[in-house]
Write an enzyme that holds these catalytic residues in place. Structure first.
Site, PDB file in Angstrom:
ATOM      1  N   GLN A   7       1.095  24.886 -13.899  1.00 30.01           N
ATOM      2  CA  GLN A   7       0.762  25.375 -15.239  1.00 30.01           C
ATOM      3  C   GLN A   7       0.232  26.798 -15.152  1.00 30.01           C
ATOM      4  O   GLN A   7      -0.323  27.207 -14.134  1.00 30.01           O
ATOM      5  CB  GLN A   7      -0.279  24.468 -15.902  1.00 30.01           C
ATOM      6  CG  GLN A   7      -1.538  24.289 -15.078  1.00 30.01           C
ATOM      7  CD  GLN A   7      -2.544  23.361 -15.724  1.00 30.01           C
ATOM      8  OE1 GLN A   7      -2.297  22.799 -16.781  1.00 30.01           O
ATOM      9  NE2 GLN A   7      -3.693  23.204 -15.100  1.00 30.01           N
ATOM     10  N   TYR A  27       4.012  37.471  -1.806  1.00 29.61           N
ATOM     11  CA  TYR A  27       3.767  38.105  -3.104  1.00 29.61           C
ATOM     12  C   TYR A  27       2.322  37.877  -3.554  1.00 29.61           C
ATOM     13  O   TYR A  27       1.606  38.823  -3.870  1.00 29.61           O
ATOM     14  CB  TYR A  27       4.754  37.527  -4.117  1.00 29.61           C
ATOM     15  CG  TYR A  27       4.735  38.204  -5.468  1.00 29.61           C
ATOM     16  CD1 TYR A  27       5.268  39.477  -5.641  1.00 29.61           C
ATOM     17  CD2 TYR A  27       4.198  37.554  -6.582  1.00 29.61           C
ATOM     18  CE1 TYR A  27       5.261  40.097  -6.884  1.00 29.61           C
ATOM     19  CE2 TYR A  27       4.194  38.170  -7.823  1.00 29.61           C
ATOM     20  CZ  TYR A  27       4.721  39.430  -7.979  1.00 29.61           C
ATOM     21  OH  TYR A  27       4.716  40.035  -9.218  1.00 29.61           O
ATOM     22  N   ASP A  58       5.528  25.854  -6.385  1.00 29.31           N
ATOM     23  CA  ASP A  58       5.794  26.295  -7.758  1.00 29.31           C
ATOM     24  C   ASP A  58       4.601  25.885  -8.630  1.00 29.31           C
ATOM     25  O   ASP A  58       4.303  24.693  -8.754  1.00 29.31           O
ATOM     26  CB  ASP A  58       7.076  25.590  -8.229  1.00 29.31           C
ATOM     27  CG  ASP A  58       7.717  26.261  -9.417  1.00 29.31           C
ATOM     28  OD1 ASP A  58       8.754  26.906  -9.232  1.00 29.31           O
ATOM     29  OD2 ASP A  58       7.177  26.119 -10.529  1.00 29.31           O
ATOM     30  N   GLN A 114       6.522  21.557 -15.901  1.00 29.30           N
ATOM     31  CA  GLN A 114       5.636  22.682 -15.543  1.00 29.30           C
ATOM     32  C   GLN A 114       5.630  23.673 -16.697  1.00 29.30           C
ATOM     33  O   GLN A 114       6.623  23.779 -17.425  1.00 29.30           O
ATOM     34  CB  GLN A 114       6.066  23.349 -14.228  1.00 29.30           C
ATOM     35  CG  GLN A 114       7.357  24.139 -14.232  1.00 29.30           C
ATOM     36  CD  GLN A 114       8.595  23.309 -13.905  1.00 29.30           C
ATOM     37  OE1 GLN A 114       8.690  22.160 -14.305  1.00 29.30           O
ATOM     38  NE2 GLN A 114       9.556  23.899 -13.212  1.00 29.30           N
ATOM     39  N   THR A 115       4.510  24.369 -16.872  1.00 26.85           N
ATOM     40  CA  THR A 115       4.409  25.281 -18.024  1.00 26.85           C
ATOM     41  C   THR A 115       4.305  26.734 -17.579  1.00 26.85           C
ATOM     42  O   THR A 115       3.857  27.039 -16.471  1.00 26.85           O
ATOM     43  CB  THR A 115       3.175  24.971 -18.894  1.00 26.85           C
ATOM     44  OG1 THR A 115       1.989  25.262 -18.140  1.00 26.85           O
ATOM     45  CG2 THR A 115       3.170  23.531 -19.361  1.00 26.85           C
ATOM     46  N   ARG A 116       4.729  27.608 -18.480  1.00 29.21           N
ATOM     47  CA  ARG A 116       4.533  29.045 -18.312  1.00 29.21           C
ATOM     48  C   ARG A 116       4.232  29.609 -19.698  1.00 29.21           C
ATOM     49  O   ARG A 116       4.591  29.012 -20.719  1.00 29.21           O
ATOM     50  CB  ARG A 116       5.788  29.742 -17.766  1.00 29.21           C
ATOM     51  CG  ARG A 116       6.181  29.380 -16.340  1.00 29.21           C
ATOM     52  CD  ARG A 116       5.186  29.896 -15.314  1.00 29.21           C
ATOM     53  NE  ARG A 116       5.651  29.670 -13.948  1.00 29.21           N
ATOM     54  CZ  ARG A 116       5.474  28.544 -13.259  1.00 29.21           C
ATOM     55  NH1 ARG A 116       4.846  27.502 -13.826  1.00 29.21           N
ATOM     56  NH2 ARG A 116       5.899  28.446 -12.014  1.00 29.21           N
TER      57      ARG A 116
HETATM   58  N1  UDP Z   1      12.887  27.736 -13.010  1.00 28.05           N
HETATM   59  C1  UDP Z   1      13.822  26.778 -13.409  1.00 28.05           C
HETATM   60  N2  UDP Z   1      15.143  27.113 -13.380  1.00 28.05           N
HETATM   61  C2  UDP Z   1      15.587  28.341 -13.002  1.00 28.05           C
HETATM   62  C3  UDP Z   1      14.641  29.315 -12.599  1.00 28.05           C
HETATM   63  C4  UDP Z   1      13.292  28.978 -12.604  1.00 28.05           C
HETATM   64  O1  UDP Z   1      13.457  25.665 -13.794  1.00 28.05           O
HETATM   65  O2  UDP Z   1      16.818  28.555 -13.014  1.00 28.05           O
HETATM   66  C5  UDP Z   1      11.452  27.391 -13.074  1.00 28.05           C
HETATM   67  C6  UDP Z   1      10.664  27.707 -11.811  1.00 28.05           C
HETATM   68  O3  UDP Z   1      10.762  26.641 -10.882  1.00 28.05           O
HETATM   69  C7  UDP Z   1       9.282  27.869 -12.382  1.00 28.05           C
HETATM   70  C8  UDP Z   1       9.506  28.474 -13.775  1.00 28.05           C
HETATM   71  O4  UDP Z   1      10.862  28.161 -14.084  1.00 28.05           O
HETATM   72  O5  UDP Z   1       8.653  26.619 -12.552  1.00 28.05           O
HETATM   73  C9  UDP Z   1       9.319  29.977 -13.839  1.00 28.05           C
HETATM   74  O6  UDP Z   1      10.073  30.544 -12.810  1.00 28.05           O
HETATM   75  P1  UDP Z   1      10.237  32.108 -12.608  1.00 28.05           P
HETATM   76  O7  UDP Z   1      11.007  32.297 -11.334  1.00 28.05           O
HETATM   77  O8  UDP Z   1      10.785  32.741 -13.822  1.00 28.05           O
HETATM   78  O9  UDP Z   1       8.768  32.681 -12.460  1.00 28.05           O
HETATM   79  P2  UDP Z   1       7.422  32.177 -11.720  1.00 28.05           P
HETATM   80  O10 UDP Z   1       6.500  31.916 -12.831  1.00 28.05           O
HETATM   81  O11 UDP Z   1       7.707  30.925 -10.933  1.00 28.05           O
HETATM   82  O12 UDP Z   1       7.037  33.310 -10.848  1.00 28.05           O
END
Ligand code: UDP
Length: 321
Positions: free
Chosen positions: A278, A147, A275, A211-213
């Site tokens: 941040q 990806y 993963d 971890q942050t988003r």
């Molecule tokens: N994540 C989590 N539990 C879940 C699904 C995802 O803790 O059931 C975490 C994942 O490991 C990541 C974050 O949430 O750190 C965002 O994951 P997502 O798949 O939504 O998108 P990414 O930003 O990783 O593409």
């Protein structure tokens, strides 16, 4: 009124974009192979005179007699569980062959083409928040590479078609987005947490949850996309589009539990490889060039998304009976 092709049109973002463009009075051609997209996301549009659906995989070439003014290229699996594993090669092909096929189409029609790139081009970012000039830190052989590198290659194709073929390109880098029309089964964090909370199942945090988003509500994102498409000619981006509000995954889980009033327990599972630790967009460029910034805060966006998933879960369980 413009004639607009939306690839990935039955997916989460694609279907929201199709609704917006149909409402704006444009003639919309929605294209998807329905690998991760769902017809239920666009069923209500099928009866509109200014909307039609074409089932097609953008890895294959495509031609159409009707003149196209704009192409939004969204087609690609976007959830980590959907693009990893046995679908990884399909993901790279969709990013790369799909980009070439859509850029060739844009060239023939002299259409403006917008590429939905991603914050994943920054990989595990060493710069925080991320600005567009940051070149990223991607593992080229990891499980997310199909990806991340696929989208990076697509960006390079877009800029080569701009430089050498005169194609009018626009590139946005989308950060985590959520809202109605997400697939309850696609495995992303917002859909997982809300569905788990509503069903009373354990809420699965991967890793320590620190971890942050940055989560952007879909309507805000679609507004940015439309503004970018219609921005001044010659403004190519790339432009970060996302909500700069940054939350840990643990905070997100707590918000979902509080808002749903769920009795679900939070449990911790292994963190998937690569993963990102941040992620937060610097959106100064979008503010300056598109006069855009998000307006829906996470609490409000979650409220609307929880309502959507409540209905979705009821419908899915009724269909299963
Ligand atoms: N994540 C989590 N539990 C879940 C699904 C995802 O803790 O059931 C975490 C994942 O490991 C990541 C974050 O949430 O750190 C965002 O994951 P997502 O798949 O939504 O998108 P990414 O930003 O990783 O593409």
């Amino acid at each position: 009124m413009k004639t607009i092709l939306v690839t990935g049109g039955t997916g989460f973002l694609g279907s929201n974009l199709c609704h917006r463009l149909v409402n704006d009075g444009h003639k919309v051609i929605c294209m998807d192979n329905n690998y991760t997209g769902r017809m239920s996301n666009i069923n209500d549009l099928l009866s509109c005179d200014n909307f039609r659906f074409i089932k097609h995989d953008i890895c294959e070439t495509f031609s159409i007699d009707e003149h196209l003014d704009q192409i939004y290229n969204l087609a690609c699996p976007a959830s980590p569980p959907a693009y990893q594993g046995k679908h990884s090669i399909t993901t790279t092909k969709t990013c790369v062959f799909g980009a070439i096929n859509m850029l060739e189409l844009a060239k023939v029609h002299q259409a403006t083409i917008l590429q939905t790139s991603t914050s994943e081009v920054y990989g595990e970012p060493l710069m925080h928040p991320q600005v567009e000039s940051y070149r990223g830190n991607v593992n080229p052989i990891g499980i997310r590479a199909c990806y991340d590198e696929g989208k990076r290659c697509a960006e390079s194709l877009f800029f080569d078609y701009y430089r050498h073929e005169g194609v009018d390109i626009k590139v946005i880098r989308i950060f985590n987005t959520y809202g109605p029309n997400m697939d309850p089964h696609d495995g992303r964090v917002v859909s997982n947490f809300i569905c788990q909370a509503l069903k009373g199942e354990n809420i699965t945090i991967y890793g320590n949850g620190l971890q942050t988003r940055s989560f952007c509500y879909v309507d805000d994102l679609i507004e940015a996309m439309v503004r970018m498409m219609n921005s001044q000619k010659g403004f190519t981006g790339p432009v970060n589009t996302g909500n700069p509000g940054e939350f840990t995954i643990k905070e997100l889980a707590e918000k979902v539990v509080a808002q749903t009033g769920s009795l679900s327990k939070i449990v911790y599972k292994d963190l998937p490889a690569d993963d990102p630790t941040q992620r937060r967009p610097d959106i100064s460029l979008a503010k300056a060039k598109l006069d855009w910034e998000p307006h829906v805060c996470l609490d409000e966006g979650l409220k609307r998304t929880i309502e959507y998933f409540r209905k979705e879960i009821i419908q899915l369980s009724a269909a299963a009976e």
